[in-house]
Design a protein around this motif. Structure first.
Motif, mmCIF file in Angstrom:
data_model
loop_
_atom_site.group_PDB
_atom_site.id
_atom_site.type_symbol
_atom_site.label_atom_id
_atom_site.label_comp_id
_atom_site.label_asym_id
_atom_site.label_seq_id
_atom_site.Cartn_x
_atom_site.Cartn_y
_atom_site.Cartn_z
ATOM 1 N N ASP A 42 -9.410 1.512 -5.650
ATOM 2 C CA ASP A 42 -10.186 1.027 -4.514
ATOM 3 C C ASP A 42 -9.302 0.863 -3.285
ATOM 4 O O ASP A 42 -9.674 1.257 -2.174
ATOM 5 C CB ASP A 42 -10.853 -0.298 -4.883
ATOM 6 C CG ASP A 42 -11.800 -0.783 -3.806
ATOM 7 O OD1 ASP A 42 -12.550 0.028 -3.248
ATOM 8 O OD2 ASP A 42 -11.787 -1.993 -3.514
ATOM 9 N N LYS A 43 -8.114 0.281 -3.470
ATOM 10 C CA LYS A 43 -7.183 0.122 -2.348
ATOM 11 C C LYS A 43 -6.768 1.465 -1.766
ATOM 12 O O LYS A 43 -6.531 1.597 -0.560
ATOM 13 C CB LYS A 43 -5.942 -0.651 -2.798
ATOM 14 C CG LYS A 43 -6.175 -2.129 -3.051
ATOM 15 C CD LYS A 43 -4.898 -2.824 -3.481
ATOM 16 C CE LYS A 43 -5.134 -4.304 -3.750
ATOM 17 N NZ LYS A 43 -3.890 -4.985 -4.203
ATOM 18 N N LEU A 44 -6.674 2.473 -2.643
ATOM 19 C CA LEU A 44 -6.289 3.818 -2.200
ATOM 20 C C LEU A 44 -7.483 4.606 -1.659
ATOM 21 O O LEU A 44 -7.337 5.775 -1.296
ATOM 22 C CB LEU A 44 -5.650 4.579 -3.363
ATOM 23 C CG LEU A 44 -4.280 4.063 -3.817
ATOM 24 C CD1 LEU A 44 -3.884 4.682 -5.147
ATOM 25 C CD2 LEU A 44 -3.220 4.349 -2.758
ATOM 26 N N LYS A 45 -8.663 3.953 -1.652
ATOM 27 C CA LYS A 45 -9.894 4.580 -1.144
ATOM 28 C C LYS A 45 -10.228 5.864 -1.917
ATOM 29 O O LYS A 45 -10.597 6.894 -1.339
ATOM 30 C CB LYS A 45 -9.784 4.867 0.360
ATOM 31 C CG LYS A 45 -9.510 3.611 1.186
ATOM 32 C CD LYS A 45 -9.585 3.884 2.670
ATOM 33 C CE LYS A 45 -9.202 2.664 3.491
ATOM 34 N NZ LYS A 45 -10.016 1.478 3.193
ATOM 35 N N LEU A 46 -10.106 5.784 -3.236
ATOM 36 C CA LEU A 46 -10.381 6.939 -4.090
ATOM 37 C C LEU A 46 -11.805 6.936 -4.625
ATOM 38 O O LEU A 46 -12.199 7.852 -5.328
ATOM 39 C CB LEU A 46 -9.419 6.952 -5.291
ATOM 40 C CG LEU A 46 -7.924 6.988 -4.965
ATOM 41 C CD1 LEU A 46 -7.113 6.909 -6.247
ATOM 42 C CD2 LEU A 46 -7.569 8.248 -4.184
ATOM 43 N N LEU A 47 -12.565 5.891 -4.287
ATOM 44 C CA LEU A 47 -13.883 5.722 -4.887
ATOM 45 C C LEU A 47 -15.031 6.124 -3.964
ATOM 46 O O LEU A 47 -16.188 5.853 -4.259
ATOM 47 C CB LEU A 47 -14.066 4.264 -5.340
ATOM 48 C CG LEU A 47 -13.003 3.721 -6.298
ATOM 49 C CD1 LEU A 47 -13.343 2.310 -6.728
ATOM 50 C CD2 LEU A 47 -12.858 4.623 -7.510
ATOM 51 N N HIS A 48 -14.723 6.765 -2.837
ATOM 52 C CA HIS A 48 -15.788 7.092 -1.888
ATOM 53 C C HIS A 48 -16.643 8.242 -2.376
ATOM 54 O O HIS A 48 -17.805 8.379 -1.994
ATOM 55 C CB HIS A 48 -15.205 7.435 -0.502
ATOM 56 C CG HIS A 48 -14.194 8.536 -0.524
ATOM 57 N ND1 HIS A 48 -12.899 8.354 -0.949
ATOM 58 C CD2 HIS A 48 -14.294 9.856 -0.190
ATOM 59 C CE1 HIS A 48 -12.234 9.501 -0.860
ATOM 60 N NE2 HIS A 48 -13.063 10.414 -0.409
ATOM 61 N N ASP A 49 -16.073 9.100 -3.251
ATOM 62 C CA ASP A 49 -16.857 10.207 -3.807
ATOM 63 C C ASP A 49 -17.184 9.927 -5.270
ATOM 64 O O ASP A 49 -16.324 9.495 -6.032
ATOM 65 C CB ASP A 49 -16.072 11.523 -3.729
ATOM 66 C CG ASP A 49 -15.869 11.974 -2.293
ATOM 67 O OD1 ASP A 49 -16.778 11.728 -1.483
ATOM 68 O OD2 ASP A 49 -14.800 12.531 -1.991
ATOM 69 N N ARG A 56 -8.886 -1.470 -9.306
ATOM 70 C CA ARG A 56 -8.598 -2.116 -8.019
ATOM 71 C C ARG A 56 -7.603 -1.292 -7.206
ATOM 72 O O ARG A 56 -7.705 -1.200 -5.982
ATOM 73 C CB ARG A 56 -8.081 -3.532 -8.247
ATOM 74 C CG ARG A 56 -9.143 -4.508 -8.742
ATOM 75 C CD ARG A 56 -8.665 -5.948 -8.691
ATOM 76 N NE ARG A 56 -7.598 -6.213 -9.639
ATOM 77 C CZ ARG A 56 -7.790 -6.600 -10.889
ATOM 78 N NH1 ARG A 56 -9.021 -6.739 -11.364
ATOM 79 N NH2 ARG A 56 -6.761 -6.851 -11.682
ATOM 80 N N HIS A 111 -14.270 4.781 -11.801
ATOM 81 C CA HIS A 111 -15.725 4.805 -11.609
ATOM 82 C C HIS A 111 -16.461 4.269 -12.833
ATOM 83 O O HIS A 111 -17.700 4.262 -12.868
ATOM 84 C CB HIS A 111 -16.197 6.231 -11.317
ATOM 85 C CG HIS A 111 -16.073 6.621 -9.871
ATOM 86 N ND1 HIS A 111 -15.029 7.367 -9.381
ATOM 87 C CD2 HIS A 111 -16.874 6.346 -8.807
ATOM 88 C CE1 HIS A 111 -15.192 7.548 -8.078
ATOM 89 N NE2 HIS A 111 -16.295 6.934 -7.700
ATOM 90 N N ARG A 143 0.774 4.139 -2.859
ATOM 91 C CA ARG A 143 0.591 5.569 -2.569
ATOM 92 C C ARG A 143 1.700 6.399 -3.183
ATOM 93 O O ARG A 143 1.471 7.518 -3.668
ATOM 94 C CB ARG A 143 0.540 5.788 -1.050
ATOM 95 C CG ARG A 143 -0.765 5.342 -0.408
ATOM 96 C CD ARG A 143 -0.676 5.393 1.095
ATOM 97 N NE ARG A 143 -1.945 5.040 1.725
ATOM 98 C CZ ARG A 143 -2.069 4.627 2.984
ATOM 99 N NH1 ARG A 143 -0.971 4.506 3.743
ATOM 100 N NH2 ARG A 143 -3.251 4.334 3.484
ATOM 101 N N LEU A 169 0.826 -1.200 0.000
ATOM 102 C CA LEU A 169 0.000 0.000 0.000
ATOM 103 C C LEU A 169 0.865 1.256 0.000
ATOM 104 O O LEU A 169 0.544 2.247 -0.678
ATOM 105 C CB LEU A 169 -0.937 0.005 1.210
ATOM 106 C CG LEU A 169 -1.943 1.165 1.298
ATOM 107 C CD1 LEU A 169 -2.816 1.207 0.049
ATOM 108 C CD2 LEU A 169 -2.795 1.032 2.548
#
Length: 211
Positions: A199-206, A196, A157, A138, A134
């Protein structure tokens, strides 16, 4: 089978038990560090390699369960194998719910302890490798230009190049160039792999802005 950098930490106020466990672990090539109290443990530095903790439940002052809770609150992920001289079912249930590897009642079989330790070290090894991956991910993401980051998130997205081009007001060919550069810098072999990574970088929350 064993990582040479692995270490087992043992916290128990019984010197005979510490000596016995120490002999057992060293006999199978496991590095071990002994502590007579939680205070001694907290005053030490954790090893760099895969690690697990063999922890007595009942200790003077702070209990083993208290330490488990404290480590969790501090986000210090350390596989724990509880040992106790008292068969306390509610206590064991509590420990296991909080993620303990095993709850062994003294006197326990040597092999049961070794099996639990092997599992604990294996889990910690996987966790450390995941964290290392991770960090590298990053670092690669930080090398992207602002536009490449924006397009990577849109692609993740599921947006098509022509949709992204329309959304941000640039040519579709330019979107494809930025997308290609982002994939190269991220070392992504395909668009699903790039997704993927996002997603691991948590970029898909918005959700991306769409016109």
């Amino acid at each position: 089978m064993l990582d040479p950098n692995s270490t087992v930490l043992v916290i128990d106020d019984d010197p005979d038990l510490r000596a016995s466990v120490g002999r057992l672990l060293r006999s199978v090539g496991i590095t071990v560090e002994m502590f007579g109290s939680i205070a001694d443990f907290l005053g030490s530095d954790l090893p760099d390699g895969p690690t697990c903790l063999v922890l007595d439940v009942r200790l003077p002052g702070q209990s083993g369960l208290d330490l488990q809770r404290e480590l969790a609150d501090a986000n210090r992920e350390l596989p724990i194998i509880f040992i106790t001289g008292h068969g306390d079912i509610p206590m064991s249930v509590q420990a296991m719910k909080r993620g303990a590897i095993e709850f062994l009642t003294k006197p326990f079989r040597d092999q049961d302890l070794l099996d639990a330790i092997q599992l604990g070290l294996s889990r910690d090894r996987v966790r450390r490798e995941s964290e290392k991956d991770l960090v590298a991910l990053r670092e690669r993401f930080s090398s992207l230009s602002p536009r490449e980051r924006e397009i990577m998130i849109q692609v993740a997205h599921g947006r098509l190049s022509k949709q992204i081009a329309h959304d941000i007001g640039i040519a579709e060919a330019t979107v494809k160039v930025h997308r290609s550069r982002a994939m190269h810098k991220m070392k992504a072999g395909s668009l699903p792999e790039l997704g993927r990574m996002a997603d691991k970088l948590k970029l898909l929350h918005d959700k991306p802005q769409r016109s």
